[in-house]
Scaffold this motif. Structure first.
Motif, PDB file in Angstrom:
ATOM      1  N   UNK A  96      67.191  88.238 -40.830  1.00  0.00           N
ATOM      2  CA  UNK A  96      65.746  88.063 -40.806  1.00  0.00           C
ATOM      3  C   UNK A  96      65.218  88.307 -42.208  1.00  0.00           C
ATOM      4  N   UNK A  97      63.961  87.878 -42.471  1.00  0.00           N
ATOM      5  CA  UNK A  97      63.435  87.991 -43.828  1.00  0.00           C
ATOM      6  C   UNK A  97      63.131  89.423 -44.249  1.00  0.00           C
ATOM      7  N   UNK A 100      64.333  95.850 -44.741  1.00  0.00           N
ATOM      8  CA  UNK A 100      64.055  97.046 -45.534  1.00  0.00           C
ATOM      9  C   UNK A 100      64.909  98.237 -45.098  1.00  0.00           C
ATOM     10  N   UNK A 116      60.425  93.572 -42.834  1.00  0.00           N
ATOM     11  CA  UNK A 116      59.117  94.001 -43.310  1.00  0.00           C
ATOM     12  C   UNK A 116      58.077  92.871 -43.358  1.00  0.00           C
ATOM     13  N   UNK A 117      58.484  91.682 -43.759  1.00  0.00           N
ATOM     14  CA  UNK A 117      57.508  90.603 -43.935  1.00  0.00           C
ATOM     15  C   UNK A 117      57.183  89.867 -42.637  1.00  0.00           C
ATOM     16  N   UNK A 118      57.876  90.164 -41.575  1.00  0.00           N
ATOM     17  CA  UNK A 118      57.770  89.283 -40.414  1.00  0.00           C
ATOM     18  C   UNK A 118      57.406  89.972 -39.113  1.00  0.00           C
ATOM     19  N   UNK A 119      57.069  91.276 -39.174  1.00  0.00           N
ATOM     20  CA  UNK A 119      56.665  91.996 -37.967  1.00  0.00           C
ATOM     21  C   UNK A 119      57.687  91.883 -36.840  1.00  0.00           C
ATOM     22  N   UNK A 120      58.957  91.970 -37.210  1.00  0.00           N
ATOM     23  CA  UNK A 120      60.028  91.850 -36.223  1.00  0.00           C
ATOM     24  C   UNK A 120      61.079  92.928 -36.439  1.00  0.00           C
ATOM     25  N   UNK A 130      75.629  87.536 -35.958  1.00  0.00           N
ATOM     26  CA  UNK A 130      74.575  86.703 -35.375  1.00  0.00           C
ATOM     27  C   UNK A 130      73.419  87.573 -34.905  1.00  0.00           C
ATOM     28  N   UNK A 131      72.199  87.055 -35.092  1.00  0.00           N
ATOM     29  CA  UNK A 131      71.034  87.734 -34.524  1.00  0.00           C
ATOM     30  C   UNK A 131      71.009  87.432 -33.034  1.00  0.00           C
ATOM     31  N   UNK A 132      71.019  88.473 -32.204  1.00  0.00           N
ATOM     32  CA  UNK A 132      71.030  88.214 -30.765  1.00  0.00           C
ATOM     33  C   UNK A 132      69.664  88.448 -30.132  1.00  0.00           C
ATOM     34  N   UNK A 133      68.769  89.091 -30.858  1.00  0.00           N
ATOM     35  CA  UNK A 133      67.409  89.253 -30.328  1.00  0.00           C
ATOM     36  C   UNK A 133      66.460  89.543 -31.473  1.00  0.00           C
ATOM     37  N   UNK A 134      65.209  89.179 -31.259  1.00  0.00           N
ATOM     38  CA  UNK A 134      64.152  89.564 -32.186  1.00  0.00           C
ATOM     39  C   UNK A 134      63.050  90.194 -31.366  1.00  0.00           C
ATOM     40  N   UNK A 136      59.266  91.617 -31.316  1.00  0.00           N
ATOM     41  CA  UNK A 136      58.014  91.686 -32.073  1.00  0.00           C
ATOM     42  C   UNK A 136      57.446  93.099 -32.078  1.00  0.00           C
TER      43      UNK A 136
END
Lengths: 327, 399
Positions: A96-97, A100, A116-120, A130-134, A136
């Motif tokens: 993710x972007x 931090x 930090x930049x994406x509220x996730x 692999x990203x398995x979940x995000x 919010x």
């Protein structure tokens, strides 16, 4: 084809590396140098400076201490350092972007990353990258923590001033606890019953019950002669017995020592300028503090609560991690 | 690969607040008004700087997004109603219409409009936050009970520069000024600051230069010869202070003065609440979010409008109240603080409702310093060394 002088230095380096196999390795991320400095805990000499991607900040050691995972904010990835070879062996692009801070669960299979930049909060499978979940969360996620039993995740969001409690099974937010302004780090107590959340601008540490999500206590810091707005808590670490907390107080250039039973502040230790994050030596005898403005780390003796020594590292040191030596 | 689409649909979860002062105000729906006018703006003197037509209001929109992000966890909703009056339009009827539905106003207004609106009977119980004018009178003799200021005053800006000059020991100032009302106001603040922080003005000179004398064609030749002439034979000085709020000639002073001196004031080294160059104390994150939203740098007025929205957001989230009187009382209380990427909580001065805040000193390409400077002391807030302190205020409000 090495010149004699280079050979001598190399030999000396190899020697120091072999003689201190029992020493711990201290890793310090240097935000402005794009490096991680490795220090021998016995000699307090730099063993190696490892180049990383741009803007390394938060770091987490895997439970087996074989890998150190570093947030690389400006390259939007995680770099994985092999703690024997002392080099970056791979990168995870699916962080993710602007990652931090991160936390690894105690089982060692999942990585939780504050974007930090994406509220996730990104949940990453460590084996596949692999990203398995995000999940919010609020604006400018920062602190990440996993409960000792891996059931509960805590993220702080700086702009929203909240600690978000997340169920690790469902990745659903269970509770949003309002804390003081600009929360930074969240840390579980050793018994997992409390989460301590530092609020940088608010100048407080909220102690939140990990079951009821209620704020039990708020720590305030006060040093005579130091302006109150400089008391900005950031990093939090507990001693091995869990009875004492060390809290870095940023621009006040101090680390507070707190009794975890009475919540009384017992001492303020003067360290370098702008202490940020800190880490305990695995045997519990020392605390290592990264000082952002003086480009060094301070070694604090835990028993005497005295700052013993400072060791120069790279520019803008941010986080500290420690790997125990072979016993 | 990104799983973002459902992000905002997450159901609200338990809200926990043990402390009374953290009690959120659930289930409220708040409208905030943004009131501006299409004032003539000076053209940027440099082609590199874009002419911006949506300055301020874009900051308010980002502030709205930040408030909504917190609000969705607490069951609070926010709306922004924007009204920008035409240059010669009837702003009073716009203001009246807005005040029918909200008493929380972000005011992007010049002093005359600001006071006319603050004095409307409909605005009596409003909270109007000034994000535009630095005029000291609206904080002093013309202060109003319903008028708050997040924009720094001229005196705060001048004091911020003067503290830095004291630290540098650049105590001899050669003052060049334009002839607008704002230029004169800033000059007054500079004179006051010089006296307050131990500097003196060796000479004061008015410079009239037609706005729009751009560096086009052979324009630079004219400027190159004019500026040395207009700055020659001044007494010995350490720095040139310039008050040119319309950007007519100030930038031309750099590299062109008769004797080689640095420039400060409205150009050169400037004292601002925000700059697109600022990245300290997490400021880079606000810059990044603003740029992602608007594809342009965040200006001072954008920041001030964002900050005004955050003042409302903090009051609503943390006061535990659901009415304007409750929010106003909280904003005026010692508990209130708003974070604005300056490394400390910021609060309002009770004597003139001005937000106390660190001031950024910046050159054209880098941040130079932040005031208050080390060593300037104040019994309560160091930031109160900038601007008009309680004993000297001309504002006759109590509490």
């Amino acid at each position: 084809m090495l010149r004699p002088s280079t050979r001598t230095i190399l030999a000396a380096l190899l020697l120091s590396a072999t003689t201190s196999a029992h020493a711990d390795k201290i890793f310090v991320s240097n935000e402005r140098d794009n490096t991680v400095t490795v220090i021998d805990s016995d000699t307090l000499k730099i063993i190696k400076t490892i180049p990383t991607g741009k803007r390394p900040r938060g770091m987490a050691m895997t439970p087996d201490y074989r890998e150190l995972i570093v947030c690389i904010g400006d390259d939007n990835r995680l770099d994985v350092i092999n703690t024997d070879k002392l080099e970056v062996i791979k990168s995870f692009a699916a962080s993710g972007p602007d990652p931090e801070l991160l936390a690894i669960n105690h089982k060692g299979d999942l990585i939780y990353i504050a974007n930090e930049d994406d509220s996730l909060v990104t949940v990453m499978d460590r084996s596949t990258g692999e990203a398995i979940a995000e999940i919010p969360v609020g604006v400018e996620p920062e602190g990440m923590a996993v409960s000792p039993d891996d059931s509960l995740i805590v993220d702080t969001s700086e702009q929203t001033s909240m600690a978000h409690f997340i169920d690790a099974k469902t990745n659903k937010v269970l509770a949003n606890v309002l804390v003081d302004t600009r929360p930074r780090e969240a840390t579980f107590t050793k018994d997992g019953k409390e989460v301590w959340v530092s609020a940088e601008v608010g100048g407080t540490v909220a102690i939140i019950d990990a079951k009821t999500f209620e704020t039990k206590k708020k720590l305030l810091f006060d040093v005579p002669g130091v302006r109150p707005e400089l008391m900005q808590p950031i990093g939090i670490r507990f001693t091995l017995d869990g009875k004492t907390a060390f809290i870095a107080l940023g621009p006040s250039n101090r680390v507070a020592v707190v009794d975890t039973a009475t919540y009384q502040i017992k001492n303020y230790i003067l360290v370098g300028q702008r202490p940020w994050h800190l880490e305990l030596k695995p045997d519990g005898t020392k605390m290592y503090v990264a000082n952002g403005m003086t480009n060094d780390i301070t070694v604090i003796d835990v028993a005497t609560q005295k700052a013993e020594k400072s060791v120069p590292v790279g520019r803008l040191p941010w986080g500290v991690a420690v790997k125990p030596g072979q016993k | 690969m990104r799983m973002r689409s459902l992000a905002w649909l997450l159901p609200f979860a338990i809200i926990s607040a043990a402390n009374a002062n953290l009690a959120p105000s659930p289930g409220i729906n708040v409208e905030i008004g943004y009131l501006g006018r299409d004032y003539p703006e000076p053209l940027p003197i440099s082609l590199v700087e874009p002419a911006i037509s949506d300055e301020g209001v874009q900051g308010a929109r980002l502030g709205l997004a930040d408030n909504l992000a917190t609000g969705r966890f607490l069951g609070q909703a926010y709306h922004l109603s924007e009204k920008i009056a035409p240059r010669n339009g009837d702003i009073i009827s716009d203001a009246k219409a807005l005040l029918q539905t909200t008493h929380l106003i972000v005011a992007d207004l010049e002093p005359d409009d600001l006071l006319r609106i603050a004095d409307l009977p409909e605005a009596r119980d409003a909270i109007i936050i000034n994000v535009r004018t630095s005029n000291d009178d609206v904080r002093g003799k013309d202060c109003r009970r319903n008028l708050f200021h997040v924009a720094p005053s001229w005196t705060m800006r001048a004091d911020a520069l003067a503290q830095y000059m004291a630290w540098k020991r650049w105590n001899r100032w050669f003052l060049l000024k334009g002839n607008t009302k704002e230029d004169v106001d800033y000059v007054d603040a500079m004179k006051r600051a010089a006296k307050k922080f131990g500097s003196f003005i060796v000479e004061e000179r008015t410079v009239v230069f037609d706005p729009g004398n751009r560096n086009s064609e052979t324009g630079h030749q004219q400027i190159q010869t004019q500026i040395p002439m207009r700055t020659q034979s001044a007494p010995q000085h350490d720095i040139v202070f310039v008050a040119d709020t319309q950007d007519s000639f100030g930038d031309y002073l750099l590299w062109r003065t008769s004797v080689p001196k640095p420039v400060a004031g409205t150009q050169g080294l400037v004292a601002v609440a925000w700059s697109p160059l600022y990245e300290e104390y997490g400021g880079i994150q606000l810059q990044t979010r603003f740029r992602a939203q608007n594809k342009r740098p965040m200006t001072e007025r954008d920041y001030l409008a964002w900050l005004a929205m955050r003042v409302f957001g903090e009051a609503i989230t943390r006061s535990g109240k659901s009415d304007v009187d409750g929010w106003r009382a909280y904003i005026m209380s010692t508990q209130f603080q708003v974070a604005g990427f300056k490394g400390q909580g910021m609060s309002f001065r009770p004597w003139d409702r001005q937000l106390r805040q660190p001031i950024i000193l910046t050159g054209p390409r880098t941040i130079v310093s932040m005031s208050p400077q080390e060593g300037f002391l104040h019994p309560t807030y160091l930031t109160d060394t900038l601007g008009v302190d309680a004993p000297e205020t001309a504002c006759k409000l109590s509490g």
